[in-house]
Design an enzyme around this catalytic site. Structure first.
Site, PDB file in Angstrom:
ATOM      1  N   CYS A 104       0.896  -1.157   0.000  1.00  0.00           N
ATOM      2  CA  CYS A 104       0.000   0.000   0.000  1.00  0.00           C
ATOM      3  C   CYS A 104       0.936   1.209   0.000  1.00  0.00           C
ATOM      4  CB  CYS A 104      -0.980  -0.043   1.176  1.00  0.00           C
ATOM      5  SG  CYS A 104      -0.247  -0.384   2.788  1.00  0.00           S
ATOM      6  N   ALA A 105       0.541   2.315   0.563  1.00  0.00           N
ATOM      7  CA  ALA A 105       1.432   3.478   0.565  1.00  0.00           C
ATOM      8  C   ALA A 105       2.626   3.259   1.495  1.00  0.00           C
ATOM      9  CB  ALA A 105       0.671   4.744   0.954  1.00  0.00           C
TER      10      ALA A 105
END
Length: 188
Positions: A104-105
């Site tokens: 994800c980020a």
């Protein structure tokens, strides 16, 4: 805890927070930055990258298969809609001798939650054991509270019982595994 999903003993594991964190012999978690690092992907023989974000754009390398899971890191996002499809996809990559990178980020909330769902479904681990294992491999994981609620429901669907519960705290409802930590941070 059931048999460790990682192929090597705990004392030989090197938890990573900036690079790729190996969870099993065929599953890794990372941030978006690490997921776009060609050297990290090739040196870990990653064949599939699953991007669990709306904000990270992957550099597309031709020898890697990419899957997009467009979910925001908010407690109201329905990550649970992807628990089974992504767990099944990770498993199918493993059956073909491939390796999957979930990112994800930051590699903290969304990718960690999908990793926990996979470990419950395909390694028959309780949610508590899956979290304990994954945190030992990637110490910075911390799914948001909405994802915890969804994981707790998923654990009940799979096993008919829960090993993690949401409890009231001075900062609102939290998973009971964080209760002691929160109480130490906030004097009563």
């Amino acid at each position: 805890m059931t048999a460790s999903p990682c192929a090597f003993p705990v004392q030989f594991r090197q938890p990573s927070v900036s690079g790729l964190s190996q969870i099993t012999s065929s599953l890794y978690i990372s941030s978006g930055v690490a997921a776009n690092n060609r050297l990290m992907l090739s040196s870990n023989r990653i064949s599939t990258v699953i991007n669990v974000s709306v904000e990270v754009v992957n550099a597309l390398y031709e020898d890697i298969h990419y899957v997009q899971v467009p979910v925001a890191d908010t407690p109201t996002s329905r990550l649970c809609d992807f628990f089974d499809p992504i767990a099944d996809h990770i498993h199918s990559v493993e059956m073909k001798q491939g390796r999957t990178l979930l990112h994800c980020a930051a590699g903290v909330s969304r990718s960690a939650a999908l990793c926990l769902a996979y470990l419950m479904k395909y390694h028959a681990m309780s949610l508590l054991d899956a979290h304990t294992w994954t945190k030992s491999c990637r110490p910075i994981i911390r799914p948001n509270n909405g994802f915890w609620e969804q994981l707790i429901h998923y654990e009940f669907q799979l096993f008919g019982r829960n090993t993690v519960h949401m409890v009231s705290s001075p900062v609102g409802m939290i998973p009971d595994i964080y209760e002691k930590e929160v109480r130490q941070m906030i004097p009563l």
